[in-house]
Design a protein around this motif. Sequence first.
Motif, PDB file in Angstrom:
ATOM      1  N   THR A  50       0.835  -1.214   0.000  1.00  0.00           N
ATOM      2  CA  THR A  50       0.000   0.000   0.000  1.00  0.00           C
ATOM      3  C   THR A  50       0.868   1.262   0.000  1.00  0.00           C
ATOM      4  O   THR A  50       0.444   2.280  -0.539  1.00  0.00           O
ATOM      5  CB  THR A  50      -0.929   0.028   1.221  1.00  0.00           C
ATOM      6  OG1 THR A  50      -0.139  -0.055   2.407  1.00  0.00           O
ATOM      7  CG2 THR A  50      -1.905  -1.122   1.197  1.00  0.00           C
ATOM      8  N   TYR A  51       2.064   1.207   0.602  1.00  0.00           N
ATOM      9  CA  TYR A  51       2.947   2.377   0.581  1.00  0.00           C
ATOM     10  C   TYR A  51       3.350   2.683  -0.855  1.00  0.00           C
ATOM     11  O   TYR A  51       3.357   3.830  -1.296  1.00  0.00           O
ATOM     12  CB  TYR A  51       4.216   2.132   1.401  1.00  0.00           C
ATOM     13  CG  TYR A  51       4.013   2.081   2.894  1.00  0.00           C
ATOM     14  CD1 TYR A  51       2.769   2.333   3.459  1.00  0.00           C
ATOM     15  CD2 TYR A  51       5.070   1.789   3.744  1.00  0.00           C
ATOM     16  CE1 TYR A  51       2.585   2.280   4.825  1.00  0.00           C
ATOM     17  CE2 TYR A  51       4.899   1.739   5.116  1.00  0.00           C
ATOM     18  CZ  TYR A  51       3.658   1.983   5.654  1.00  0.00           C
ATOM     19  OH  TYR A  51       3.495   1.930   6.999  1.00  0.00           O
ATOM     20  N   GLU A  58       1.826   1.751  -3.602  1.00  0.00           N
ATOM     21  CA  GLU A  58       0.633   2.196  -4.342  1.00  0.00           C
ATOM     22  C   GLU A  58       0.365   3.672  -4.093  1.00  0.00           C
ATOM     23  O   GLU A  58       0.152   4.445  -5.033  1.00  0.00           O
ATOM     24  CB  GLU A  58      -0.587   1.396  -3.879  1.00  0.00           C
ATOM     25  CG  GLU A  58      -0.801   0.105  -4.621  1.00  0.00           C
ATOM     26  CD  GLU A  58      -2.116  -0.542  -4.236  1.00  0.00           C
ATOM     27  OE1 GLU A  58      -2.672  -1.247  -5.066  1.00  0.00           O
ATOM     28  OE2 GLU A  58      -2.591  -0.333  -3.096  1.00  0.00           O
ATOM     29  N   ALA A  59       0.383   4.049  -2.792  1.00  0.00           N
ATOM     30  CA  ALA A  59       0.091   5.439  -2.445  1.00  0.00           C
ATOM     31  C   ALA A  59       1.091   6.379  -3.109  1.00  0.00           C
ATOM     32  O   ALA A  59       0.720   7.431  -3.625  1.00  0.00           O
ATOM     33  CB  ALA A  59       0.120   5.614  -0.934  1.00  0.00           C
ATOM     34  N   SER A  60       2.339   5.988  -3.100  1.00  0.00           N
ATOM     35  CA  SER A  60       3.374   6.836  -3.691  1.00  0.00           C
ATOM     36  C   SER A  60       3.175   6.989  -5.199  1.00  0.00           C
ATOM     37  O   SER A  60       3.199   8.097  -5.729  1.00  0.00           O
ATOM     38  CB  SER A  60       4.748   6.237  -3.395  1.00  0.00           C
ATOM     39  OG  SER A  60       5.746   6.976  -4.032  1.00  0.00           O
ATOM     40  N   PHE A  61       2.942   5.863  -5.866  1.00  0.00           N
ATOM     41  CA  PHE A  61       2.700   5.921  -7.317  1.00  0.00           C
ATOM     42  C   PHE A  61       1.472   6.764  -7.616  1.00  0.00           C
ATOM     43  O   PHE A  61       1.466   7.558  -8.549  1.00  0.00           O
ATOM     44  CB  PHE A  61       2.521   4.522  -7.888  1.00  0.00           C
ATOM     45  CG  PHE A  61       3.803   3.751  -7.994  1.00  0.00           C
ATOM     46  CD1 PHE A  61       4.913   4.307  -8.596  1.00  0.00           C
ATOM     47  CD2 PHE A  61       3.897   2.466  -7.488  1.00  0.00           C
ATOM     48  CE1 PHE A  61       6.107   3.601  -8.690  1.00  0.00           C
ATOM     49  CE2 PHE A  61       5.081   1.748  -7.573  1.00  0.00           C
ATOM     50  CZ  PHE A  61       6.185   2.322  -8.176  1.00  0.00           C
ATOM     51  N   ALA A  62       0.430   6.583  -6.809  1.00  0.00           N
ATOM     52  CA  ALA A  62      -0.825   7.291  -7.060  1.00  0.00           C
ATOM     53  C   ALA A  62      -0.660   8.795  -6.906  1.00  0.00           C
ATOM     54  O   ALA A  62      -1.477   9.563  -7.388  1.00  0.00           O
ATOM     55  CB  ALA A  62      -1.915   6.782  -6.118  1.00  0.00           C
ATOM     56  N   LEU A  63       0.397   9.220  -6.202  1.00  0.00           N
ATOM     57  CA  LEU A  63       0.632  10.656  -6.041  1.00  0.00           C
ATOM     58  C   LEU A  63       1.539  11.207  -7.144  1.00  0.00           C
ATOM     59  O   LEU A  63       1.971  12.347  -7.085  1.00  0.00           O
ATOM     60  CB  LEU A  63       1.256  10.935  -4.668  1.00  0.00           C
ATOM     61  CG  LEU A  63       0.288  10.800  -3.504  1.00  0.00           C
ATOM     62  CD1 LEU A  63       1.029  10.692  -2.193  1.00  0.00           C
ATOM     63  CD2 LEU A  63      -0.671  11.983  -3.468  1.00  0.00           C
ATOM     64  N   GLY A  64       1.827  10.351  -8.110  1.00  0.00           N
ATOM     65  CA  GLY A  64       2.614  10.829  -9.245  1.00  0.00           C
ATOM     66  C   GLY A  64       4.111  10.634  -9.070  1.00  0.00           C
ATOM     67  O   GLY A  64       4.900  11.172  -9.839  1.00  0.00           O
ATOM     68  N   ALA A  65       4.510   9.902  -8.042  1.00  0.00           N
ATOM     69  CA  ALA A  65       5.934   9.647  -7.846  1.00  0.00           C
ATOM     70  C   ALA A  65       6.390   8.553  -8.796  1.00  0.00           C
ATOM     71  O   ALA A  65       5.638   7.637  -9.104  1.00  0.00           O
ATOM     72  CB  ALA A  65       6.208   9.228  -6.410  1.00  0.00           C
ATOM     73  N   ILE A  76      10.252   6.251   0.025  1.00  0.00           N
ATOM     74  CA  ILE A  76       9.206   5.557   0.779  1.00  0.00           C
ATOM     75  C   ILE A  76       9.646   4.163   1.212  1.00  0.00           C
ATOM     76  O   ILE A  76       9.648   3.835   2.396  1.00  0.00           O
ATOM     77  CB  ILE A  76       7.903   5.443  -0.059  1.00  0.00           C
ATOM     78  CG1 ILE A  76       7.441   6.830  -0.497  1.00  0.00           C
ATOM     79  CG2 ILE A  76       6.830   4.711   0.724  1.00  0.00           C
ATOM     80  CD1 ILE A  76       7.035   7.750   0.619  1.00  0.00           C
TER      81      ILE A  76
END
Lengths: 253, 310
Positions: B196-197, B199-206, B215
């Motif tokens: 999930t970490y 995923e969250a990072s990718f979803a923020l455009g990283a 992360i």
Amino acid sequence: MTGNIDISVKDCNLWYTNFQALKDISMEIEEQKVTAFIGPSGCGKSTFIRIFNRMNDLIEGCKITGEITIGGKDIYAKETDVTVLRKNVGMIFQKPNPFPMSIYDNVAFGPRTAGIKKKTVLDEMVERSIKQAGLWNEVSDRLKKSALGLSGGQQQRLCIARALAAEPKILLMDEPTSALDPISTGTIEDLVSELKNHFTIVIVTHNMQQATRISDKTAFFLLGEVVEYDETTKIFTNPTDKRTENYITGRFG
Amino acid sequence: MGMLGNLVVVAVLLALIKPVRYVYNNFLPEKVLHKLVRFWDKVFLAIIWIFAGMTVAALGFIIFHVLSNGLPHLTIPGLFSFDAPPETVTLIPAIVSTFIMVALVLLIAVPLGVLSAVFLVEYTGAGNKFVTIIRSAAEVLAGIPSIVYGLFGMMFFRVFLGLGMSVLSGTLTMSIMMLPLIMRTTEEALKAVPMTYREASFALGAGKLRTVFRIVLPSAIPGILAGVILAIGRVVGESAALIFTAGALLEPRIPSGLFDTASTLTVHMWQLSNYGRFMNETYAAAVVLLIIVLLLNALSAFIARKFSKV
């Protein structure tokens, strides 16, 4: 009441290796409206929402066909920059997933990713986003503390603030309240109703009452297909399809 | 009793399990049954305590033995004098060499091992042929006795590359030895970081790089440090591989540079105890070694706690 079309999907099919998870889906999602996806587990609604920010790219053996455009641009075109797309299309996940760092650093992650380094600008963005997510009063005095010390509901609002700080135009929410208690759920629902004035929101939910409370339009998914897509009031009071009626009256699913 | 006899006994015992359980479940009054259950609970608890006690006792005995034999001979400045005429058995050069060796090995093995693990976990898909080969190579490397590394180091670094009996030869040999250890612990630590970490990072455009280094790696640091602690312990405790590569001096001195010979504390201990020359000093050196290892462990635990807080 038709608004401007924000997301447009034409003849979308999706396979996980040999399993077809989505079948011939076409749909138009309006700007600054809340669109809800409902349906039983495994019907493809979460898979479908992940098409809009290309999260499915991360899954091996996932193949997508069809034309998906956001703001008129084909997001699966070769020249599309996925990181820019994901910056514009924020996502909230089923389980709150703050990073194991401070509240401030969590929210600042998006802007920092976009290359913003100036502290005054970051401070301003962090404060605005947390306020927008309705969390400011609870965390303003402990921004430097770990985000993992917050309650589940607060964590989820922090994740919303984090998504907002990246300044997206669209917010995707994948069952954002399924891991939360009723009071936190209510807070988030109020927040969604407020946020739709600025964002296009697509929300996946298992909770049909939630769909009726917050969404303008609802799509009912079944076995990878969209059975019915209409105004929320129409879907829940006078559905056209027998399967939709069976589902919303609780006869299966 | 022969083998057949043993087999018969086992068979009879196994055959008894079912009927005994049947009687237990069906014919015993509830009160008796409960008492029996509680009785067996206590028996097994006692067994567990005994085994745990034995482990602790063994450790305690070793520490007691080392301390009781070593502490009386831990003379200051005797063992810790900086000038080292041939008659004295000062530990200072060995201690300094140990720290130098640990620092240099970590300098090489940690970046290499961590980055290899990042490559294996984050940049290659599951079932990749190349990864399978690297992973099994690392596994094999981890299982090779240190004396073999010593011989390899001697032939390759010392002789073939002409680095001689030196700190550098020893460091390079130990680094190769530590690589699989650090790689494997880092791999486990990276795999333990929730999806999930990422995923969250990718979803923020990283991008991938930012996600991994901002992360994933920071979240994995406590696990990586656990591997580093193990590696430090191994370097401090190693003797065989170093005797062949870095040297075992009869008269220890602080190495003058990377190409000078050096003896770490463990090697020095071996040299002291050779032919029973300085048994008392050997025990004293063991006490110092024990303290160093404890200190390093405490330090790593402290760092790990610092990192895992926020």
